[in-house]
Design a protein around this motif. Structure first.
Motif, PDB file in Angstrom:
ATOM      1  N   TYR A   1     -11.960  -6.131  14.072  1.00  0.00           N
ATOM      2  CA  TYR A   1     -12.919  -6.661  13.112  1.00  0.00           C
ATOM      3  C   TYR A   1     -12.789  -5.991  11.739  1.00  0.00           C
ATOM      4  O   TYR A   1     -13.058  -6.623  10.714  1.00  0.00           O
ATOM      5  CB  TYR A   1     -14.350  -6.465  13.630  1.00  0.00           C
ATOM      6  N   ASN A   2     -12.393  -4.724  11.711  1.00  0.00           N
ATOM      7  CA  ASN A   2     -12.376  -3.950  10.463  1.00  0.00           C
ATOM      8  C   ASN A   2     -10.983  -3.757   9.869  1.00  0.00           C
ATOM      9  O   ASN A   2     -10.873  -3.293   8.734  1.00  0.00           O
ATOM     10  CB  ASN A   2     -13.007  -2.572  10.694  1.00  0.00           C
ATOM     11  N   LYS A   3      -9.946  -4.077  10.616  1.00  0.00           N
ATOM     12  CA  LYS A   3      -8.578  -3.772  10.175  1.00  0.00           C
ATOM     13  C   LYS A   3      -8.249  -4.375   8.803  1.00  0.00           C
ATOM     14  O   LYS A   3      -7.850  -3.658   7.875  1.00  0.00           O
ATOM     15  CB  LYS A   3      -7.567  -4.266  11.209  1.00  0.00           C
ATOM     16  N   MET A   4      -8.413  -5.682   8.649  1.00  0.00           N
ATOM     17  CA  MET A   4      -8.062  -6.323   7.388  1.00  0.00           C
ATOM     18  C   MET A   4      -8.981  -5.879   6.262  1.00  0.00           C
ATOM     19  O   MET A   4      -8.555  -5.792   5.091  1.00  0.00           O
ATOM     20  CB  MET A   4      -8.119  -7.844   7.538  1.00  0.00           C
ATOM     21  N   SER A   5     -10.235  -5.574   6.579  1.00  0.00           N
ATOM     22  CA  SER A   5     -11.148  -5.071   5.546  1.00  0.00           C
ATOM     23  C   SER A   5     -10.643  -3.756   4.975  1.00  0.00           C
ATOM     24  O   SER A   5     -10.647  -3.545   3.755  1.00  0.00           O
ATOM     25  CB  SER A   5     -12.548  -4.884   6.138  1.00  0.00           C
ATOM     26  N   MET A   6     -10.204  -2.858   5.846  1.00  0.00           N
ATOM     27  CA  MET A   6      -9.720  -1.560   5.402  1.00  0.00           C
ATOM     28  C   MET A   6      -8.443  -1.704   4.579  1.00  0.00           C
ATOM     29  O   MET A   6      -8.282  -1.073   3.526  1.00  0.00           O
ATOM     30  CB  MET A   6      -9.499  -0.657   6.614  1.00  0.00           C
ATOM     31  N   LEU A   7      -7.528  -2.537   5.038  1.00  0.00           N
ATOM     32  CA  LEU A   7      -6.270  -2.734   4.317  1.00  0.00           C
ATOM     33  C   LEU A   7      -6.503  -3.404   2.962  1.00  0.00           C
ATOM     34  O   LEU A   7      -5.937  -2.975   1.937  1.00  0.00           O
ATOM     35  CB  LEU A   7      -5.313  -3.573   5.154  1.00  0.00           C
ATOM     36  N   ASN A   8      -7.326  -4.435   2.929  1.00  0.00           N
ATOM     37  CA  ASN A   8      -7.575  -5.141   1.667  1.00  0.00           C
ATOM     38  C   ASN A   8      -8.311  -4.276   0.659  1.00  0.00           C
ATOM     39  O   ASN A   8      -8.086  -4.392  -0.556  1.00  0.00           O
ATOM     40  CB  ASN A   8      -8.370  -6.420   1.929  1.00  0.00           C
ATOM     41  N   LEU A   9      -9.209  -3.411   1.135  1.00  0.00           N
ATOM     42  CA  LEU A   9      -9.927  -2.525   0.218  1.00  0.00           C
ATOM     43  C   LEU A   9      -8.957  -1.569  -0.461  1.00  0.00           C
ATOM     44  O   LEU A   9      -9.030  -1.356  -1.681  1.00  0.00           O
ATOM     45  CB  LEU A   9     -11.000  -1.743   0.974  1.00  0.00           C
ATOM     46  N   VAL A  10      -8.032  -0.990   0.295  1.00  0.00           N
ATOM     47  CA  VAL A  10      -7.039  -0.082  -0.304  1.00  0.00           C
ATOM     48  C   VAL A  10      -6.121  -0.846  -1.246  1.00  0.00           C
ATOM     49  O   VAL A  10      -5.823  -0.387  -2.355  1.00  0.00           O
ATOM     50  CB  VAL A  10      -6.219   0.620   0.795  1.00  0.00           C
ATOM     51  N   ALA A  11      -5.681  -2.031  -0.827  1.00  0.00           N
ATOM     52  CA  ALA A  11      -4.756  -2.817  -1.650  1.00  0.00           C
ATOM     53  C   ALA A  11      -5.399  -3.280  -2.952  1.00  0.00           C
ATOM     54  O   ALA A  11      -4.694  -3.530  -3.941  1.00  0.00           O
ATOM     55  CB  ALA A  11      -4.251  -4.013  -0.859  1.00  0.00           C
ATOM     56  N   SER A  12      -6.735  -3.389  -2.984  1.00  0.00           N
ATOM     57  CA  SER A  12      -7.407  -3.841  -4.205  1.00  0.00           C
ATOM     58  C   SER A  12      -7.174  -2.896  -5.373  1.00  0.00           C
ATOM     59  O   SER A  12      -7.318  -3.291  -6.530  1.00  0.00           O
ATOM     60  CB  SER A  12      -8.909  -3.997  -3.951  1.00  0.00           C
ATOM     61  N   LEU A  13      -6.790  -1.665  -5.096  1.00  0.00           N
ATOM     62  CA  LEU A  13      -6.527  -0.711  -6.172  1.00  0.00           C
ATOM     63  C   LEU A  13      -5.347  -1.121  -7.033  1.00  0.00           C
ATOM     64  O   LEU A  13      -5.286  -0.769  -8.216  1.00  0.00           O
ATOM     65  CB  LEU A  13      -6.275   0.690  -5.602  1.00  0.00           C
ATOM     66  N   VAL A  14      -4.386  -1.833  -6.452  1.00  0.00           N
ATOM     67  CA  VAL A  14      -3.210  -2.239  -7.217  1.00  0.00           C
ATOM     68  C   VAL A  14      -3.156  -3.742  -7.451  1.00  0.00           C
ATOM     69  O   VAL A  14      -2.386  -4.209  -8.287  1.00  0.00           O
ATOM     70  CB  VAL A  14      -1.911  -1.779  -6.525  1.00  0.00           C
TER      71      VAL A  14
ATOM     72  N   ILE B   1       0.832  -1.206   0.000  1.00  0.00           N
ATOM     73  CA  ILE B   1       0.000   0.000   0.000  1.00  0.00           C
ATOM     74  C   ILE B   1       0.866   1.256   0.000  1.00  0.00           C
ATOM     75  O   ILE B   1       0.649   2.176  -0.803  1.00  0.00           O
ATOM     76  CB  ILE B   1      -0.941  -0.015   1.218  1.00  0.00           C
ATOM     77  N   VAL B   2       1.843   1.319   0.891  1.00  0.00           N
ATOM     78  CA  VAL B   2       2.665   2.521   1.027  1.00  0.00           C
ATOM     79  C   VAL B   2       3.447   2.804  -0.256  1.00  0.00           C
ATOM     80  O   VAL B   2       3.582   3.965  -0.660  1.00  0.00           O
ATOM     81  CB  VAL B   2       3.630   2.373   2.223  1.00  0.00           C
ATOM     82  N   GLU B   3       3.919   1.772  -0.920  1.00  0.00           N
ATOM     83  CA  GLU B   3       4.787   1.971  -2.083  1.00  0.00           C
ATOM     84  C   GLU B   3       4.037   2.084  -3.396  1.00  0.00           C
ATOM     85  O   GLU B   3       4.633   2.456  -4.407  1.00  0.00           O
ATOM     86  CB  GLU B   3       5.797   0.821  -2.161  1.00  0.00           C
ATOM     87  N   ASN B   4       2.742   1.792  -3.408  1.00  0.00           N
ATOM     88  CA  ASN B   4       2.011   1.790  -4.676  1.00  0.00           C
ATOM     89  C   ASN B   4       0.714   2.590  -4.670  1.00  0.00           C
ATOM     90  O   ASN B   4       0.063   2.688  -5.712  1.00  0.00           O
ATOM     91  CB  ASN B   4       1.698   0.352  -5.094  1.00  0.00           C
ATOM     92  N   VAL B   5       0.332   3.117  -3.512  1.00  0.00           N
ATOM     93  CA  VAL B   5      -0.916   3.879  -3.408  1.00  0.00           C
ATOM     94  C   VAL B   5      -0.651   5.157  -2.624  1.00  0.00           C
ATOM     95  O   VAL B   5       0.179   5.169  -1.714  1.00  0.00           O
ATOM     96  CB  VAL B   5      -2.009   3.056  -2.694  1.00  0.00           C
TER      97      VAL B   5
END
Length: 544
Positions: free
Chosen positions: A320-333, A149-153
């Protein structure tokens, strides 16, 4: 008198439903599904009273939130920057955290934004977003997903859009306006006057004009579901109203729901996702406006059943929401089609538009790098087309698998009937950055080809010079004599066993016009490519 009190009380209740719906009891009476009706009643009953001061205990105040944002900026300055997009009605800054390996720099990368606390009485989002920022900072070098996420978004986090409403413990802002009803609407133009909008709304709209966001999510409370467009219907009736990218939105909502601890197992919403208009229609919402006017795929995330849960529950809600938030952002790349658009005549990036056959929606490429990031449902076949004014459009058919795909376009300029090139309007507005991109394009993409061509040309020039010198030496030793009087130099050339004198030049300063004289009796080289150039001297008194 009792009737008046009841009416006033019911009017008040219509403003405290989960997504801010201005709903009356008649709305819920229209539910055909008993589970939906029960859920609606649950929300209706749950919000009969405003949160008390005791409930707010354990949540950050606005000043504490500002301090937390600034402390984060100092602690994690290597991957972040802090900035404000404006102020609230009462002058509270709307602070944003940008997280990237190159914060504040424009790059050909997708941008994502989280917006919390849209409604003042739904503060869970502002707490979770600060936790998210710190988690990313603490795990950047050790967690592969965070590093991706940090390096691509470029991730932008606005913890609180409505700090005044939070302070007042109410849904609307300081003016009592529901900010999730204050945006331009595709069906009803009652709030199209931008000057009449709230300062928080105008700040969001200006933000999207400055930064080209690929996707977004706003965090709410009062339910547990991932909501996607459309939020409203043209006839104001409750039914499933799909937007052009319905499949893509369902996929993004499922990314969040499936990564959540228990959202996907919801009994009220199948798979933990819902179409907004199918749940209940709203108008002037931020979600639909992002998609229509901002080119941004936004979800509305209801992340807790209780609008204002006890602060002791926040750590659990975060987990409960941590991985959801991270995976949603990562889905962009990790998914979708990405690339850049160039012009073949100049080599510069050409900001244009990307369309998908069969989907009535256009994604614009970025201005500086002409980069595009088109979110799509994976494991499907698509026809992708790039278009730039003044250039011929190009389309290509692709199979998009589970992972993201890169598709660059190089467009040729259109030619008018007079043979002139039609230039894009973007060609005239280029500074030093565009010139650097031009050099990078030619010497980056075609450097190997140019190098080989240069070497070949140099080699041919050397051979040509050597052959000419050899021919000169041969013919000086044994010159051809031409039957003409006077001091003349004849430059003879031959090709395919047919020879002729190209030019006749006078020697000793004689001034005559050159003549072209056919010569058939000379012994010439057999083929042109054998460098058939000969010099033959004729001296006065001799005849050939």
């Amino acid at each position: 008198m009792n009737l008046v009190i009841c009416l006033l009380f019911s009017f008040f209740l219509r403003h405290v439903i989960a997504r801010g719906g201005q709903r009356s009891a008649s709305f819920y009476a229209g539910f055909r599904n008993d589970s939906y009706a029960a859920f609606a009643r649950h929300l209706f009953e749950e919000n009969q009273s405003q949160p008390s001061i005791d409930i707010a205990r354990g949540y950050m105040t606005n000043s504490e939130l500002e301090k937390a944002v600034k402390e984060f900026g100092q602690r994690c300055s290597h991957i972040s920057r802090i900035y404000s997009i404006g102020t609230s009605v009462n002058g509270v800054p709307l602070w944003v955290i940008e997280i990237s390996d190159k914060p504040s720099e424009e790059e050909p990368e997708p941008a994502f934004k989280f917006v919390g606390n849209v409604h003042g009485d739904e503060p869970v989002g502002r707490e979770l977003l600060i936790l998210l920022a710190n988690w990313i900072c603490d795990n950047y070098m050790s967690d592969p997903l965070v590093k991706l996420i940090v390096e691509n978004v470029h991730l932008h986090i606005l913890p609180s859009m409505n700090p005044d409403g939070f302070s007042l413990r109410r849904r609307g802002n300081a003016n009592g306006i529901d900010l999730n009803r204050d945006f331009p609407d595709q069906f009803f133009p009652w709030n199209d006057d931008e000057d009449a909008r709230q300062p928080e709304t105008k700040a969001i709209m200006s933000w999207l004009r400055e930064i080209h966001f690929t996707a977004s999510a706003s965090l709410h409370g009062g339910a547990l579901v991932a909501n996607y467009p459309w939020d409203g219907t043209q006839d104001k009736r409750r039914n499933y109203y799909a937007c052009p990218d319905d499949g893509t939105f369902r996929f993004l909502a499922s990314v969040y729901s499936q990564s959540h601890y228990n959202m996907s197992s919801s009994k009220e919403f199948k798979a933990g996702i819902t179409n907004g208009a199918s749940w209940y229609p709203i108008y002037g919402g931020m979600q639909d406006w992002n998609y229509i006017y901002g080119g941004c795929f936004e979800l509305t995330l209801e992340i807790s059943d209780n609008k204002w849960p006890n602060a002791k529950e926040l750590p659990t809600i975060w987990e409960y929401n941590k991985m959801s938030m991270l995976n949603l952002v990562a889905s962009l790349v990790k998914t979708g089609v990405h690339g850049r658009v160039f012009s073949s005549d100049s080599g510069r990036p050409s900001p244009g538009s990307i369309t998908i056959k069969g989907i009535n929606y256009t994604v614009k490429a970025g201005r500086a790098f002409a980069d595009y990031h088109r979110l799509l449902v994976p494991v499907e076949r698509y026809e992708v087309m790039a278009a730039v004014p003044g250039y011929k459009s190009k389309a290509t058919s692709i199979w998009l698998g589970e992972e993201a795909m890169t598709v660059d376009f190089i467009l040729d300029p259109e030619v008018t009937s007079e043979g002139t090139l039609l230039r894009s309007i973007c060609d005239c507005n280029c500074g030093g950055k565009s010139r650097h991109l031009l050099v990078d394009y030619f010497w980056g993409i075609h450097f190997e080809v140019y190098s080989v061509l240069i070497v070949v040309l140099v080699f041919l020039c050397i051979l040509l010079r050597r052959r000419i010198k050899i021919n000169l030496l041969k013919h000086r030793q044994s010159p051809k004599r031409i039957g003409m009087d006077g001091g003349w130099l004849l430059v003879i050339s031959g090709c395919w066993n047919r020879c002729y004198a190209e030019f006749v030049f006078p020697l000793e300063g004689q001034q005559v016009q050159p003549e072209r004289i056919g010569v058939k009796s000379l012994d010439c080289h057999r083929q042109c490519w054998e460098l058939p150039w000969m010099l033959s001297y004729h001296v006065k008194g001799f005849r050939g």
